[in-house]
Each structure stands twice: as structure tokens, then as C-alpha cells.
Scaffold this active site. Structure first.
Site, short mmCIF file in Angstrom:
data_model
loop_
_atom_site.label_atom_id
_atom_site.label_comp_id
_atom_site.label_asym_id
_atom_site.label_seq_id
_atom_site.Cartn_x
_atom_site.Cartn_y
_atom_site.Cartn_z
N CYS A 2 0.85 -1.18 0.00
CA CYS A 2 0.00 0.00 0.00
C CYS A 2 0.89 1.24 0.00
CB CYS A 2 -0.93 0.12 1.20
SG CYS A 2 -2.04 -1.27 1.39
N ARG A 27 3.46 -0.19 -5.10
CA ARG A 27 3.27 -0.75 -3.76
C ARG A 27 1.92 -1.47 -3.61
NH1 ARG A 27 6.78 1.33 -0.13
NH2 ARG A 27 5.40 0.73 1.56
N TRP A 72 -2.94 -2.57 -1.57
CA TRP A 72 -2.67 -3.98 -1.82
C TRP A 72 -3.41 -4.70 -0.71
CZ3 TRP A 72 -0.23 -8.14 0.68
CH2 TRP A 72 0.12 -9.22 -0.14
N ASN A 98 -1.01 2.35 5.90
CA ASN A 98 -0.23 1.27 5.31
C ASN A 98 0.33 0.45 6.48
OD1 ASN A 98 3.14 1.17 4.00
ND2 ASN A 98 1.59 -0.39 3.93
N GLY A 99 0.01 -0.84 6.48
CA GLY A 99 0.47 -1.69 7.57
C GLY A 99 -0.67 -2.60 7.98
N GLU A 478 16.18 -17.11 -11.24
CA GLU A 478 15.79 -15.73 -11.48
C GLU A 478 15.03 -15.61 -12.80
OE1 GLU A 478 15.36 -13.23 -9.86
OE2 GLU A 478 15.41 -11.53 -11.22
N LYS A 482 11.25 -14.20 -13.10
CA LYS A 482 10.88 -13.06 -13.94
C LYS A 482 9.74 -13.45 -14.87
CE LYS A 482 12.22 -10.34 -12.36
NZ LYS A 482 13.12 -10.37 -11.24
N GLU A 485 6.28 -14.06 -13.03
CA GLU A 485 5.60 -12.91 -12.42
C GLU A 485 5.06 -11.93 -13.45
OE1 GLU A 485 7.93 -10.39 -9.80
OE2 GLU A 485 9.72 -10.84 -10.92
N HIS A 501 16.60 -35.97 -11.36
CA HIS A 501 16.03 -36.49 -10.11
C HIS A 501 14.52 -36.24 -10.03
CE1 HIS A 501 20.01 -37.47 -8.61
NE2 HIS A 501 20.40 -36.28 -9.04
N LYS A 600 5.44 -4.15 -5.09
CA LYS A 600 6.91 -4.12 -5.12
C LYS A 600 7.54 -4.28 -3.75
CE LYS A 600 10.81 -2.37 -7.40
NZ LYS A 600 11.12 -3.70 -7.96
C1 F6R Z 1 10.83 -10.12 -8.15
C2 F6R Z 1 10.86 -9.17 -7.06
C3 F6R Z 1 10.73 -9.69 -5.67
C4 F6R Z 1 11.70 -8.93 -4.74
C5 F6R Z 1 11.49 -9.38 -3.29
C6 F6R Z 1 12.46 -8.71 -2.36
O1 F6R Z 1 11.01 -9.49 -9.38
O2 F6R Z 1 10.95 -7.99 -7.25
O3 F6R Z 1 10.95 -11.06 -5.61
O4 F6R Z 1 13.00 -9.20 -5.15
O5 F6R Z 1 10.18 -9.07 -2.90
O6 F6R Z 1 12.36 -7.32 -2.44
P1 F6R Z 1 13.48 -6.37 -1.86
O7 F6R Z 1 14.69 -6.52 -2.72
O8 F6R Z 1 12.90 -5.00 -1.93
O9 F6R Z 1 13.73 -6.83 -0.47
#
Ligand code: F6R
Length: 605
Positions: A2, A27, A72, A98-99, A478, A482, A485, A501, A600
């Protein structure tokens, strides 16, 4: 999660809040709302849509005080009723939050009133109204101790046309002090168009904003606070002609990493001088470290896995990468000889923050590698290594990943220097190699159109496997993260050795497999794994070394990258993985910067 914004001052508060919320949508973006004061009444507009949808339903108005929220959802469906701001029963107090208020059910019971929403937040507006007798600050300060959990709160009242009160505990809140206004926001992006002078609120602090004046308080008394000047430009937080932030941020990597290396490493007297500004730990400390634990989540965890390899090989310290959430709850064996390195772009990830606190409680030193200046983890760690790669707004992390890997490499080289675990000439050679990061990444980016064509051939896939060995394994994880998501294609990343395995049972003509297949010590084994996939009619894309003149014979598509060293391999391989995910998602018309269900900054556990 949020985002909240509040504005009081001599400009249109509605415009400031709406623009600010747009910058905070990373957010959360399942509903949005705004409240402002007009003719001694609170006006509120909310929508189950996004900030753009909210802007469309607003009347023309020029209030000088407003608060807004982009959500969110945690408690209650993402609909209009649960959208913030929430009001007191008499409609005279409005809050954005937010929280999570953990004890909201108990608080609701004590009030015995009817509530409109299913949220935990609405109770805060009710509680403040119960205490309000014309002094909003007194009412807020009476209510805050009742709230268990976390909050960044902004509060306004119908009969206080220029007063905004905000408070923080566990959720980020920044205060911007401009010549003619004061803003509060979940991060600096909404503040940048107005001022670069900000104060990062600490837990337990309250700010009382009236027009351009801001007074700070803690434990019921006025306090002095330090101002920080932000060096991000307004443009850095905009798309700059790219269709999505994700693509812009992928293309920013050469500049971001060039700056990082330039800032952190100088060549003096034919030897590298590393600048670990922010980490004031003595050389003796690094000589005595017995174990390093790298903690992180998501993409940052994949960087941690690569960092573990780099540190072990370079500084010869036993190192482990762990999910911060598991580290926190597992009760790992810790003692003061353990150095914990927390990796986080936002500096606000709750799982990582809990891990940091656990480590500090156990007497470990904690160094945080962070992008967002002034964030909670940056402030709670013993030392902070800022990556300074500019705001990362696309929800899928890209430039922060490569910046984390480069940062860990710099840290590992400096540790090797202090611990004398590498020959000085070798440290110099590796440093000079790292200094080539800009052109190396630019070379990969110049193949973006070619990668887009490949992406077009795989956009219909329902599943994907990403496979690699050594550092190819975290890269595979990774790449899979990517893709899933942003494109919603189910994807998994494995150590290629693990394939036989179990996962190999998945392979048929409908299963594309991307291999990280660079020349080197594990190349032969990876080639064998490719053959095993082909034998089961799987389709293969390889990321291969530029001078591998045979791989094209055994794969369907190949993306060549150029690198001569371990760390550069990781950096140059990350870019095609990001581009592939981006272009597949774009081909499917996915909302790349705002994938469904994500936010994010993950500030809940
Ligand atoms: C994936 C992504 C998330 C963040 C994770 C940690 O693309 O962005 O997996 O990497 O939520 O976020 P930070 O780096 O802000 O702790």
C-alpha cells in the site's frame, strides 16, 4: 505494501496526491482513494480500480489539504468499500493506513460500533474520533499506543483545513518539506516534484504538518530530526519514453552498474582502492569473520546465492544464502563471529527486516546492501552499502538484481584484500574486468530485438523450465521468477544436475527449456543435460558464450553473450533472461509493470 500520500500547503493538494499515488502504485494497485477538506467537510472519492480510474471520477477542486491511498489488499476484498481513506462514523476524521493493525478485532469490540468495511484500518478512524475534542494531535497520540502491529498513518479532520498528522511504526514514511507545502508519503517519489529535502520518520515518531511547517514528535514531546537531501531526479522516476518501467530499468543497467563501480572502486598506484562508505567495520573485523549468511527474498535471494559463491571463492569465508523468512523462524545457530549480509532493493521487505533483527539480537554484525536510501533496513543494519542505482519502479526487479551481484563482488574483493586471500595482481585483474561492465551489458542489450523475436516464438507456452549449473542455477531461478511474475507462464528454475532427479518427467514437445550453457568447467555436463531434453523432444533455448561455435547444432534458439569471468557471466546472462520475460509478457499484453496480485515492496510477513 500500500502507498499513502498526504499534502498540506499552497498548491492544489488533489493534484499532488493523485500524482503522488501514481508514483506509488508499485506498492499496490487494487483500489485507490482520496479525501480532502472542502467547506469544513471531508470529501472522499474511492474506486476499486487504479489511480488513473480515480483521477477520472474526481470533481474540479483546489483543496490545500488531502490524503490518498493505493491499496494492496490484506484484510477485505479489493473493492470500493474497503478502499481507503476510511472515515469516522460522524464523517469528520479521515485516515489512510499502510500496515496491519493486528488487534483490530479486539479494538472493534471495545468500540461496539458498526463498521462499513472489512479492513483492519477503519478502526483507527473510529478510535481517533472517539478521542477528538478539537485537538487532533492529542487524539492521535492517545490512539497510537492502542494499535498493535504496523502503521504508516496520515490523518486529517473536517474542521482543520490545513492540518495533517502522520505517524510511523514499522511501515515506511517520508516527510518532504518544501517552500510552500509539506508532504508525507510512503517513499520519496511523490515528494520529488516539490522538494529534495526529506526526513525519514523513525518508528514511534509523529509529524504535525501545517502548510509549510512540520513539527516532529516522539513519546509525546517535540524532537529535532535530521534532513536528508535526495539525489534522485524527478525524471528518474518517470518512464522516459519506454513503454514500461521494467524495460526502462533493464536498459538502465549499463549506466547503473557503471556508476556503482565508479563510485566504489578507484585505481590508485596501480592497485584498486575500494570505497566501502557506509560500512564502518575495521579491517580486523573482516579478518575474524567465521561465517557469512546472506539473507534475502525473491530476486534478492537469487543475488544472495550468487554472492555466496563469489565470497567463498574470493574471500575464502564459508558462506550461505538463506531465505530471510526461514532464517528468522528457524532459529539458526548464530554468534558474534557470523556476519549477516541482508540484500534488499526496497529496504522495507518485512521478512528480511525480521531476519536483520534476529541477527542483531544474536550479536551478529549486519551489513545491508540496499537501494532505497533511508529505508528501515538501511537504518537498522550496522552498516549499509547503498547501490545507488536510482528508483526501481517496475514491480519485477531487474537493475537491482545486477547491482546486488556487482555490489557483492566489490565487497568480496575488498574482503579478499583485507584477508589477503587473493594475490593483489589477481584482485587488480578482477577489478579491471568489473570495470568493463558498462560495455559488456550494452553489448547484450544491443541484441534486444533478436531476443524479442525469440520471445515471440515462446509466448504461447504454458510451462517453462530454466536450467543451469554453478551460478547458472540461481540465474535459472531468477529467469523463471521473472517469466512467471510478468507473463503468468508457469516456470521453474533448477540446478540442471537436479533435472534427472524428477523434473525431467515433465519434458515433452510442449516444454521449452532455457539453459544457461556458458563455456567453462560445467559446460560438458550442461551439454549432456541439453541432449537429455532433446531426446525427450523438449524445445531448447540456450544462453551461450559468444565463441561457442557448436551449440547452435543442438538447440532451437541461442542467445550469445560475451564475458570472460565468473561475475561478468552472471551479469551478462541476467539481461537476456529479463528481456525474454519482458517481451513474452508484452507479446501477451500483460500489465508488465503491475502484475496481478503483486506489490513491489512486501511489508507483510
Ligand atoms: C521479483 C521481485 C521480488 C523482490 C522481493 C524482495 O522481481 O521484485 O521477488 O526481489 O520481494 O524485495 P526487496 O529486494 O525489496 O527486499
Amino acid at each position: 505494501m500500500c502507498g499513502i500520500v498526504g499534502f498540506t500547503g499552497n498548491r492544489n493538494a488533489m493534484t499532488a496526491v493523485i500524482q503522488g499515488l501514481s508514483g506509488l502504485e508499485y506498492r499496490g494497485y487494487d483500489s485507490a482513494g482520496i479525501a480532502w477538506v472542502a467547506d469544513a467537510r471531508l470529501a472522499v472519492k474511492k474506486t476499486a480500480g487504479r489511480v488513473d480510474d480515480l483521477a477520472k471520477i474526481l470533481p474540479v477542486a483546489h483543496p490545500s489539504l488531502a490524503i490518498g491511498h493505493t491499496r494492496w489488499a490484506t484484510h477485505g476484498a479489493p473493492d470500493e468499500t474497503n478502499a481507503h481513506p476510511h472515515l469516522s462514523p460522524d464523517g469528520k476524521i479521515a485516515i489512510v493506513h499502510n500496515g496491519i493493525v493486528d488487534n483490530y478485532l479486539a479494538l472493534k469490540q471495545t468500540l461496539g460500533e458498526a463498521f462499513l468495511s472489512d479492513t483492519d484500518s477503519e478502526v483507527v478512524a473510529h478510535l481517533i474520533a472517539r478521542e477528538y475534542r478539537g485537538d487532533l494531535l492529542a487524539a492521535v497520540e492517545k490512539v497510537l499506543p492502542l494499535l498493535d502491529g504496523t502503521y504508516a498513518l496520515a490523518v486529517i479532520a473536517a474542521d482543520q483545513p490545513d492540518l495533517l498528522i502522520a505517524a510511523r511504526k514499522g511501515s515506511p514514511l517520508v516527510v518532504g518539506i518544501a517552500d510552500d507545502a509539506t508532504l508525507v508519503a510512503s517513499d520519496v517519489v511523490p515528494i520529488l516534484p516539490y522538494t529534495k529535502e526529506v526526513v525519514y520518520l523513525d518508528d514511534g515518531q509523529v509529524v504535525v504538518c501545517r502548510g509549510k511547517s512540520a513539527r516532529f514528535r516522539a513519546a509525546g514531546r517535540e524532537i529535532e530530526v535530521a534532513t536528508t537531501t535526495i539525489d534522485w531526479s524527478v525524471e528518474a522516476a518517470q518512464k522516459g519514453g519506454y513503454p514500461h518501467f521494467m524495460l526502462k530499468e533493464i536498459f538502465e543497467q549499463p549506466a547503473a552498474l557503471r556508476n556503482l563501480v565508479h563510485h566504489r572502486v578507484k585505481i590508485e598506484n596501480n592497485a584498486p582502492a575500494f570505497n566501502l562508505e557506509g560500512i564502518e567495520l575495521p579491517t580486523d573485523y573482516f579478518r575474524g569473520v567465521g561465517r557469512i549468511v546472506l539473507i534475502a527474498q525473491g530476486t534478492a535471494y537469487h543475488a544472495a546465492m550468487i554472492g555466496r559463491n563469489l565470497i567463498e571463492r574470493t574471500a575464502l569465508i564459508p558462506s550461505y544464502a538463506e531465505y530471510a523468512a526461514d532464517f528468522h523462524y528457524r532459529d539458526p545457530l548464530l554468534d558474534p563471529s557470523v556476519l549477516v549480509i541482508a540484500l534488499t532493493q526496497s529496504g522495507e521487505t518485512m521478512d528480511t527486516l525480521q531476519g536483520v533483527r534476529k541477527a542483531r539480537d544474536a550479536g551478529c554484525k549486519v551489513v545491508a546492501v540496499v537501494n532505497t536510501v533511508g529505508s528501515t533496513i538501511a537504518r537498522e543494519a550496522d552498516g549499509v552499502f547503498y547501490m545507488h542505482c536510482g528508483p526501481e519502479i517496475g514491480v519485477a526487479s531487474t537493475k537491482a538484481f545486477t547491482a546486488m551481484v556487482a555490489s557483492l563482488y566489490i565487497l568480496s574483493l575488498r574482503m579478499a584484500q583485507m584477508r589477503r586471500t587473493l594475490d593483489p595482481a589477481e584482485i587488480m585483474r578482477r577489478t579491471l574486468d568489473l570495470a568493463q561492465v558498462g560495455p559488456r551489458l550494452e553489448a547484450v542489450l544491443s541484441t534486444a530485438n533478436y531476443i524479442r523475436q525469440i520471445a515471440g516464438r515462446y509466448a504461447e507456452a504454458k510451462n517453462f523450465l530454466f536450467l543451469g549449473r554453478g551460478t547458472g542455477w540461481p540465474l535459472a531461478m531468477e529467469g523463471a521468477l521473472k517469466l512467471k511474475e510478468v507473463s503468468y507462464i508457469h516456470a521453474e528454475g533448477y540446478d540442471a544436475a537436479e533435472m534427472k532427479h524428477g523434473p525431467i518427467a515433465l519434458i515433452d514437445e510442449n516444454m521449452p527449456c532455457l539453459f544457461i550453457a556458458l563455456l567453462g568447467r560445467r559446460y560438458g555436463k550442461v551439454r549432456s543435460n541439453i541432449q537429455e531434453v532433446r531426446a525427450r523432444r523438449g524445445r531448447v533455448i540456450a544462453i551461450a558464450s559468444h565463441n561457442d561455435d557448436q551449440i547452435h547444432e543442438v538447440v532451437d534458439d541461442v542467445i550469445y553473450v560475451r564475458a570472460e569471468s565468473g561475475v561478468m557471466n552472471s551479469l551478462v546472462c541476467a539481461v537476456p533472461l529479463q528481456l525474454l520475460a519482458y517481451y513474452i509478457a508484452a507479446a501477451k499484453n500483460c500489465d508488465v509493470d503491475k502484475p496481478r496480485g503483486l506489490a513491489k515492496s512486501v511489508t507483510v510477513e
